[in-house]
Design a protein around this motif. Structure first.
Motif, PDB file in Angstrom:
ATOM      1  N   THR A 440       0.832  -1.194   0.000  1.00  0.00           N
ATOM      2  CA  THR A 440       0.000   0.000   0.000  1.00  0.00           C
ATOM      3  C   THR A 440       0.870   1.249   0.000  1.00  0.00           C
ATOM      4  O   THR A 440       2.031   1.214   0.439  1.00  0.00           O
ATOM      5  CB  THR A 440      -0.936   0.054   1.234  1.00  0.00           C
ATOM      6  N   SER A 441       0.320   2.353  -0.497  1.00  0.00           N
ATOM      7  CA  SER A 441       1.059   3.610  -0.496  1.00  0.00           C
ATOM      8  C   SER A 441       0.107   4.773  -0.268  1.00  0.00           C
ATOM      9  O   SER A 441      -1.111   4.668  -0.483  1.00  0.00           O
ATOM     10  CB  SER A 441       1.800   3.815  -1.825  1.00  0.00           C
ATOM     11  N   GLU A 442       0.696   5.870   0.167  1.00  0.00           N
ATOM     12  CA  GLU A 442      -0.044   7.122   0.346  1.00  0.00           C
ATOM     13  C   GLU A 442       0.910   8.268   0.033  1.00  0.00           C
ATOM     14  O   GLU A 442       2.080   8.225   0.425  1.00  0.00           O
ATOM     15  CB  GLU A 442      -0.574   7.248   1.773  1.00  0.00           C
ATOM     16  N   ALA A 443       0.433   9.261  -0.704  1.00  0.00           N
ATOM     17  CA  ALA A 443       1.321  10.335  -1.143  1.00  0.00           C
ATOM     18  C   ALA A 443       0.541  11.611  -1.376  1.00  0.00           C
ATOM     19  O   ALA A 443      -0.681  11.600  -1.562  1.00  0.00           O
ATOM     20  CB  ALA A 443       2.042   9.932  -2.423  1.00  0.00           C
ATOM     21  N   PHE A 444       1.282  12.721  -1.353  1.00  0.00           N
ATOM     22  CA  PHE A 444       0.716  13.995  -1.771  1.00  0.00           C
ATOM     23  C   PHE A 444       1.766  14.755  -2.557  1.00  0.00           C
ATOM     24  O   PHE A 444       2.970  14.513  -2.433  1.00  0.00           O
ATOM     25  CB  PHE A 444       0.241  14.818  -0.566  1.00  0.00           C
ATOM     26  N   ASP A 445       1.313  15.679  -3.395  1.00  0.00           N
ATOM     27  CA  ASP A 445       2.238  16.600  -4.040  1.00  0.00           C
ATOM     28  C   ASP A 445       1.606  17.978  -4.155  1.00  0.00           C
ATOM     29  O   ASP A 445       0.380  18.129  -4.166  1.00  0.00           O
ATOM     30  CB  ASP A 445       2.730  16.082  -5.396  1.00  0.00           C
ATOM     31  N   LEU A 446       2.469  18.991  -4.195  1.00  0.00           N
ATOM     32  CA  LEU A 446       2.077  20.396  -4.306  1.00  0.00           C
ATOM     33  C   LEU A 446       2.930  21.029  -5.389  1.00  0.00           C
ATOM     34  O   LEU A 446       4.125  20.746  -5.489  1.00  0.00           O
ATOM     35  CB  LEU A 446       2.313  21.142  -2.983  1.00  0.00           C
ATOM     36  N   GLY A 447       2.328  21.890  -6.199  1.00  0.00           N
ATOM     37  CA  GLY A 447       3.126  22.507  -7.241  1.00  0.00           C
ATOM     38  C   GLY A 447       2.438  23.659  -7.928  1.00  0.00           C
ATOM     39  O   GLY A 447       1.290  23.997  -7.624  1.00  0.00           O
ATOM     40  N   PHE A 448       3.168  24.265  -8.848  1.00  0.00           N
ATOM     41  CA  PHE A 448       2.600  25.345  -9.649  1.00  0.00           C
ATOM     42  C   PHE A 448       3.197  25.309 -11.047  1.00  0.00           C
ATOM     43  O   PHE A 448       4.300  24.780 -11.270  1.00  0.00           O
ATOM     44  CB  PHE A 448       2.839  26.711  -9.000  1.00  0.00           C
ATOM     45  N   ASP A 449       2.460  25.868 -11.994  1.00  0.00           N
ATOM     46  CA  ASP A 449       2.917  26.047 -13.367  1.00  0.00           C
ATOM     47  C   ASP A 449       2.736  27.512 -13.728  1.00  0.00           C
ATOM     48  O   ASP A 449       1.666  28.102 -13.462  1.00  0.00           O
ATOM     49  CB  ASP A 449       2.114  25.169 -14.332  1.00  0.00           C
ATOM     50  N   TRP A 450       3.765  28.101 -14.338  1.00  0.00           N
ATOM     51  CA  TRP A 450       3.741  29.542 -14.650  1.00  0.00           C
ATOM     52  C   TRP A 450       4.246  29.770 -16.063  1.00  0.00           C
ATOM     53  O   TRP A 450       5.123  29.031 -16.552  1.00  0.00           O
ATOM     54  CB  TRP A 450       4.635  30.303 -13.667  1.00  0.00           C
TER      55      TRP A 450
END
Length: 615
Positions: A440-450
């Motif tokens: 099993t896995s759990e993840a998050f990501d945060l980001g932006f595109d400009w």
């Protein structure tokens, strides 16, 4: 291999051949309207919320990639490992997840090898000639695609024809007595479309075991690929689509040697692989196309035979059949719902497994600039019970220049047939491990595109954090057991700038900090990696590109460290007219001496020249 499945995949295709006598007008495609097919909601990159890299046919042509493995490697956060060039076993890892935790799709059909130890996909034999686009969805995608999508998804879309009737023929010759060639023909009109293609590569190759260690025997490689895809446009916007892709490859490789670097040295070993993927899909829109229903049957088969000194030493065969229904209902501009059911049946070496899945996804746009996505999925494995995974994502377009995004997801992977049936007799066991359970896995990501106001400069950053539990590894007390844990976090960065109409530069970089449960660095995974591409498209018949690829130092499985390396490749093309193109490629321009895996060699300075005719 069961050829009734080939007939299933080709049945609808053959219906399209008689109806292509007239052409339809060309339509214009805008990049900002291209959807991410792997999202299952028809979302664009600005709406999906999670990190995804898209590699187009134009990208592949510009950089001269012959193999899908090299194209996938151009996405930030992706690591490849290959046991020597030209047919050596090749794996793809996303953000540190193992090859078996990366689900590979061809036109929506899972093609991971059911007979492999961890069920991973071997990228060694996939040519790029028939590829239209590759999507790399990063992080757990099990809510979208079920088991095996625990670390990410590589979704490959094969080529479809342009309006009218036409095709291509190409041939190229290069170092190591390498010949690669192929041809395609296709057509499309208002009634339907079809495309047929064939490609072939033959090479004397190089020694799989590094020549620098005294290994002088060349290990040859040959591979043939045939594909067919077609569709019928029926009344009321109903569409029937089907496709088949078949590959037959033979690759020489080297032998185990306990005293050599990487335990590999010259030897008489050959592997023969036959792979097939096919699908038939029916799309039925209702209620003025607001409710789209798709039913698909997909099939894939991989058979492998290994020979040592001409004697059959190992063989394996695995196949999977998938039955899928998805309904997508656009309620209004602010609400969209997708739901469906899947059943996947796999067999490997006279063992079998089945898994049933139900999923629901919801897209909500409270305001025009904000897209919220949520989903849940329940999968029921016939041997390992039920698993529920969830996913949530948000994307906010602050203005025409800036998009903010965030996502969270869960993943799971059922034990492979090999892992769940293996009996470690030399461990004193008489049965497989009865306590094995899914990873099993759990993840998050945060980001932006400009992007700048004039669109000439673009940049983006993503931070990710993922934890995988109950990972399966070998144990001398239980055989395969849930004894491993991996924590992976890092940053992915990309940027580009168009200096003039004919000169542009793009770059990407990934930092991956991946450790096991004891805090040890994961082997065969560089902390630092990245690419720089310089594109040259002056007015006139010439165009070219420079690709600089960097791979940082990485740990070996022996506890030693593999050196970092930097490779420079050049590509160029010259259009004699609208139909005839000459092209060339130089690889490893500065003759860098490097290894991807300890003990295995890579080509030095090499190149090829080719010609392509469009008709």
């Amino acid at each position: 291999m069961s050829y009734r499945h080939i007939l299933l995949g080709a049945a609808a295709f053959t219906l399209t051949l008689p109806v292509l006598a007239q052409t339809s007008e060309d339509t214009e495609t805008h990049l900002d309207t291209i959807t991410v097919e792997g999202s299952r909601l028809g979302q664009t990159q600005a709406e999906i919320g999670s990190s995804v890299s898209i590699i187009t046919e134009e990208d592949i042509d510009q950089l001269g990639f012959d193999f899908a493995l090299d194209a996938v490697a151009s996405a930030p956060g992706v690591t490849i490992n290959q046991n020597g060039s030209f047919g050596g076993n090749a794996s793809v890892r996303i953000r540190g997840a193992s090859s078996g935790q990366t689900l590979v799709l061809i036109d929506g059909v899972p093609v991971n090898d059911p007979s492999g130890t961890d069920g991973g996909y071997n990228f060694a034999f996939m040519d790029t000639d028939n590829i239209e686009r590759i999507e790399v969805l990063k992080g757990p995608q099990s809510t979208l695609w079920g088991s095996d999508a625990i670390g990410g998804v590589v979704s490959i879309t094969t080529k479809t024809p342009e309006p009218g009737l036409g095709g291509t023929v190409f041939g190229e010759y290069g170092s190591f007595n390498t010949f690669r060639g192929g041809a395609s023909v296709g057509g499309a009109n208002d009634t339907g479309d079809f495309r047929l293609s064939a490609s072939r590569i033959d090479t004397d190759g190089i020694s799989k075991a590094d020549e620098a260690n005294g290994n002088t025997e060349e290990d040859g490689y040959e591979s043939s690929t045939l594909s067919a895809r077609g569709g019928l446009n029926l009344a009321n916007n109903i569409r029937l689509d089907s496709g088949v892709m078949w590959n037959d490859a033979e690759s020489e490789y080297d032998s185990y040697s306990g005293t050599a670097q990487g335990s590999v040295a010259d030897g008489d070993e050959v592997t023969k692989n036959e792979t097939l993927s096919s699908h038939v899909a029916l799309t039925v829109p209702l209620f003025d196309d607001r409710f789209v229903n798709e039913i698909m049957i997909g099939y894939s088969d991989i058979s492998r035979k290994n020979y040592t000194n001409g004697v059959n030493s190992y063989e394996a065969d695995g196949d999977r059949t998938i039955y899928r229904y998805q309904g997508t209902f656009t309620i209004n501009d602010a609400n969209k719902l997708a739901f469906g059911a899947e059943r996947e049946e796999t067999t490997a070496n006279d063992e079998d497994a089945a898994i049933d899945g139900l999923f629901a996804l919801y897209e909500f746009k409270p305001v025009e600039k904000l897209t919220l996505t949520g989903g849940v999925r329940v999968d029921d494995h016939d041997k390992f019970g039920s698993e529920t995974t969830g996913r949530a994502a948000a994307a906010y377009t602050a203005n025409d220049q800036l998009t903010l995004r965030a996502s969270w997801g869960q993943g799971f992977k059922a034990p492979s047939i090999f892992q769940s049936t293996y009996i470690c007799t030399f461990c004193g066991l008489s049965d497989p491990n009865p306590n094995l359970k899914p990873e099993t896995s759990e993840a998050f990501d945060l980001g932006f595109d400009w992007q700048s106001a004039n669109g000439k400069t673009k940049a983006g950053v993503t931070y990710f954090d993922q934890e995988t539990e109950n990972m399966i590894d070998f144990s001398y007390t239980a055989g395969y057991d849930n004894i491993a844990l991996v924590n992976s976090k890092g940053v992915e960065v990309y940027g580009s700038h168009q200096f003039t109409d004919w000169l542009g530069v793009s770059a990407n970089y990934a930092y991956i900090d991946a450790e096991d449960g004891d805090g040890a660095e994961l082997p065969r995974l560089p902390e630092n990696s990245g690419d720089v591409t310089i594109s040259l498209t002056p007015e006139g018949p010439f165009s070219g590109a420079v690709l600089v690829r960097y791979n940082g130092e990485e740990a070996n499985t022996t506890g030693t460290t593999l050196d970092s390396w930097t490779r420079v490749d050049l590509t160029g093309s010259y259009n004699i007219d609208d139909r005839l193109e000459l092209y060339a490629r130089i690889e490893n321009l500065f003759d860098e001496d490097y290894q991807q895996i300890l003990g295995y060699g890579t080509p030095g300075l090499s190149g090829s020249v080719g010609v392509k005719l469009r008709y």
